[in-house]
Design a protein around this motif. Structure first.
Motif, mmCIF file in Angstrom:
data_model
loop_
_atom_site.group_PDB
_atom_site.id
_atom_site.type_symbol
_atom_site.label_atom_id
_atom_site.label_comp_id
_atom_site.label_asym_id
_atom_site.label_seq_id
_atom_site.Cartn_x
_atom_site.Cartn_y
_atom_site.Cartn_z
ATOM 1 N N TYR A 1 0.838 -1.239 -0.113
ATOM 2 C CA TYR A 1 0.027 0.001 0.021
ATOM 3 C C TYR A 1 0.724 1.316 -0.001
ATOM 4 C CZ TYR A 1 0.875 -0.019 5.056
ATOM 5 O OH TYR A 1 1.343 -0.149 6.306
ATOM 6 N N LYS A 2 2.308 1.259 0.236
ATOM 7 C CA LYS A 2 3.131 2.229 0.156
ATOM 8 C C LYS A 2 3.264 2.619 -1.394
ATOM 9 C CE LYS A 2 3.626 3.079 4.466
ATOM 10 N NZ LYS A 2 3.275 4.380 5.141
ATOM 11 N N ARG A 3 2.849 2.110 -2.580
ATOM 12 C CA ARG A 3 2.932 2.405 -3.760
ATOM 13 C C ARG A 3 4.147 2.694 -4.180
ATOM 14 N NH1 ARG A 3 -2.336 5.148 -5.219
ATOM 15 N NH2 ARG A 3 -1.441 4.714 -7.393
ATOM 16 N N HIS A 4 5.260 2.063 -4.197
ATOM 17 C CA HIS A 4 6.472 2.631 -4.803
ATOM 18 C C HIS A 4 6.378 2.840 -6.299
ATOM 19 C CE1 HIS A 4 7.886 1.328 -0.630
ATOM 20 N NE2 HIS A 4 9.004 1.821 -0.914
ATOM 21 N N GLU A 5 5.726 1.995 -6.818
ATOM 22 C CA GLU A 5 5.595 2.243 -8.187
ATOM 23 C C GLU A 5 5.256 3.671 -8.687
ATOM 24 O OE1 GLU A 5 1.365 1.231 -6.891
ATOM 25 O OE2 GLU A 5 3.377 0.588 -6.428
ATOM 26 N N LEU A 6 4.802 4.545 -7.790
ATOM 27 C CA LEU A 6 4.681 6.093 -8.195
ATOM 28 C C LEU A 6 6.115 6.812 -8.292
ATOM 29 C CD1 LEU A 6 1.637 6.733 -5.756
ATOM 30 C CD2 LEU A 6 1.705 6.424 -8.100
ATOM 31 N N ALA A 7 6.956 6.134 -7.767
ATOM 32 C CA ALA A 7 8.476 6.615 -7.955
ATOM 33 C C ALA A 7 9.319 6.107 -9.090
ATOM 34 C CB ALA A 7 9.165 6.479 -6.718
ATOM 35 N N ILE A 8 8.702 5.255 -10.060
ATOM 36 C CA ILE A 8 9.503 4.774 -11.079
ATOM 37 C C ILE A 8 10.167 5.576 -11.978
ATOM 38 C CG2 ILE A 8 8.947 3.208 -13.194
ATOM 39 C CD1 ILE A 8 7.200 1.788 -11.750
ATOM 40 N N GLU A 9 9.586 6.795 -12.221
ATOM 41 C CA GLU A 9 9.960 7.667 -13.186
ATOM 42 C C GLU A 9 11.153 8.716 -12.575
ATOM 43 O OE1 GLU A 9 7.326 9.498 -15.730
ATOM 44 O OE2 GLU A 9 5.940 7.684 -15.927
ATOM 45 N N ILE A 10 11.456 8.608 -11.191
ATOM 46 C CA ILE A 10 12.457 9.714 -10.745
ATOM 47 C C ILE A 10 13.633 8.691 -11.025
ATOM 48 C CG2 ILE A 10 13.137 10.373 -8.523
ATOM 49 C CD1 ILE A 10 10.526 10.155 -7.439
ATOM 50 N N ASP A 11 14.617 9.852 -11.610
ATOM 51 C CA ASP A 11 15.933 9.398 -12.173
ATOM 52 C C ASP A 11 16.655 8.764 -10.920
ATOM 53 O OD1 ASP A 11 15.099 9.422 -14.764
ATOM 54 O OD2 ASP A 11 15.864 11.772 -14.672
ATOM 55 N N ASN A 12 17.040 9.764 -10.010
ATOM 56 C CA ASN A 12 17.923 9.506 -9.024
ATOM 57 C C ASN A 12 17.335 9.335 -7.600
ATOM 58 O OD1 ASN A 12 20.296 9.915 -10.514
ATOM 59 N ND2 ASN A 12 19.952 11.852 -10.717
ATOM 60 N N LEU A 13 16.606 8.327 -7.275
ATOM 61 C CA LEU A 13 15.662 7.885 -6.187
ATOM 62 C C LEU A 13 16.833 7.113 -5.168
ATOM 63 C CD1 LEU A 13 13.006 7.860 -4.944
ATOM 64 C CD2 LEU A 13 12.713 5.789 -6.055
ATOM 65 N N ALA A 14 16.750 7.681 -3.715
ATOM 66 C CA ALA A 14 17.048 6.812 -2.869
ATOM 67 C C ALA A 14 16.085 6.422 -1.782
ATOM 68 C CB ALA A 14 17.977 7.818 -1.932
ATOM 69 N N LEU A 15 16.006 5.034 -1.605
ATOM 70 C CA LEU A 15 14.986 4.530 -0.715
ATOM 71 C C LEU A 15 15.430 4.292 0.618
ATOM 72 C CD1 LEU A 15 13.852 1.931 -3.505
ATOM 73 C CD2 LEU A 15 12.675 3.957 -2.621
ATOM 74 N N ASN A 16 14.803 4.856 1.348
ATOM 75 C CA ASN A 16 14.969 4.556 3.076
ATOM 76 C C ASN A 16 13.780 3.677 3.571
ATOM 77 O OD1 ASN A 16 16.107 4.835 5.458
ATOM 78 N ND2 ASN A 16 14.791 6.581 6.034
ATOM 79 N N TYR A 17 14.156 2.695 4.376
ATOM 80 C CA TYR A 17 13.138 1.794 4.475
ATOM 81 C C TYR A 17 13.628 1.218 6.013
ATOM 82 C CZ TYR A 17 16.709 -0.671 2.256
ATOM 83 O OH TYR A 17 18.033 -0.990 1.541
ATOM 84 N N TYR A 18 12.620 0.227 6.500
ATOM 85 C CA TYR A 18 13.180 -0.602 7.747
ATOM 86 C C TYR A 18 12.342 -1.871 7.464
ATOM 87 C CZ TYR A 18 8.726 0.854 9.955
ATOM 88 O OH TYR A 18 7.405 1.138 10.190
ATOM 89 N N TYR A 19 12.773 -2.988 8.322
ATOM 90 C CA TYR A 19 12.101 -4.214 8.655
ATOM 91 C C TYR A 19 11.378 -4.080 9.678
ATOM 92 C CZ TYR A 19 11.563 -9.176 9.669
ATOM 93 O OH TYR A 19 11.009 -10.336 9.861
ATOM 94 N N ASN A 20 10.069 -4.576 9.671
ATOM 95 C CA ASN A 20 9.207 -4.760 10.516
ATOM 96 C C ASN A 20 8.768 -6.179 10.612
ATOM 97 O OD1 ASN A 20 7.030 -4.921 12.381
ATOM 98 N ND2 ASN A 20 5.901 -3.268 11.457
ATOM 99 N N HIS A 21 9.306 -6.742 11.826
ATOM 100 C CA HIS A 21 8.960 -8.267 11.930
ATOM 101 C C HIS A 21 7.682 -8.605 12.062
ATOM 102 C CE1 HIS A 21 8.704 -7.235 16.011
ATOM 103 N NE2 HIS A 21 8.220 -8.092 16.411
ATOM 104 N N LEU A 22 6.842 -7.802 12.258
ATOM 105 C CA LEU A 22 5.461 -7.924 12.219
ATOM 106 C C LEU A 22 4.628 -8.243 11.012
ATOM 107 C CD1 LEU A 22 4.324 -5.405 15.215
ATOM 108 C CD2 LEU A 22 4.595 -7.781 15.637
#
Length: 153
Positions: free
Chosen positions: A85-106
């Motif tokens: 539901y975070k919809r990363h596909e909306l960022a496909i056309e960004i040339d220089n994209l950095a992704l910050n994320y984390y792991y949620n064990h739940l």
């Protein structure tokens, strides 16, 4: 009861839990910090103290702040878990994209997390992934490094 919204139900249960807690701790006070006006209305309707806030009001602004003299290298930084539901596909056309994320064990096992990261990497092959994968999910990065990443966009 989903912990990330009360708009889809759960306000009555939250109010009951709060009442039970307050019965055991009569000198305490509880205020629900709600993400939306609707959540606030629901909790107020249950007789609870509630206010609408943005989660960012609790961010340490001494840590997360603009950094002077940092040269931008990213067009954008996307701060989001790999949940669909975070919809990363909306960022496909960004040339220089950095992704910050984390792991949620739940939200699943480390292997499922790694598969989600691979799905995003296939969808956005030029993205810079800010954290390395580990056997337990991904590396933890201190706030100062996250702030630097944000300053580089």
């Amino acid at each position: 009861m989903p912990s990330w919204t009360l708009e889809q139900g759960g306000s009555e249960t939250a109010a009951q839990i709060a009442a039970s807690y307050l019965a055991d701790h009569p000198r305490h006070k509880l205020t629900f910090f709600c993400n939306t006006t609707r959540e606030t209305e629901l909790m107020l309707g249950e007789g609870c103290a509630a206010v609408t806030i943005n989660q960012n009001c609790l961010v340490n602004d001494a840590l997360f702040r603009p950094l002077p003299g940092i040269k931008p290298i990213y067009d954008a930084v996307y701060n989001a878990r790999f949940a669909p539901y975070k919809r990363h596909e909306l960022a496909i056309e960004i040339d220089n994209l950095a992704l910050n994320y984390y792991y949620n064990h739940l939200e699943g096992s480390p292997a499922e997390f790694h598969a989600d990261r691979a799905r995003i990497a296939a969808m956005i092959p030029n993205a810079h992934f800010a954290k390395e994968l580990t056997a337990d999910g991904c590396q933890w990065v201190p706030g100062e490094e996250i702030n630097l990443l944000l300053a580089q966009s």
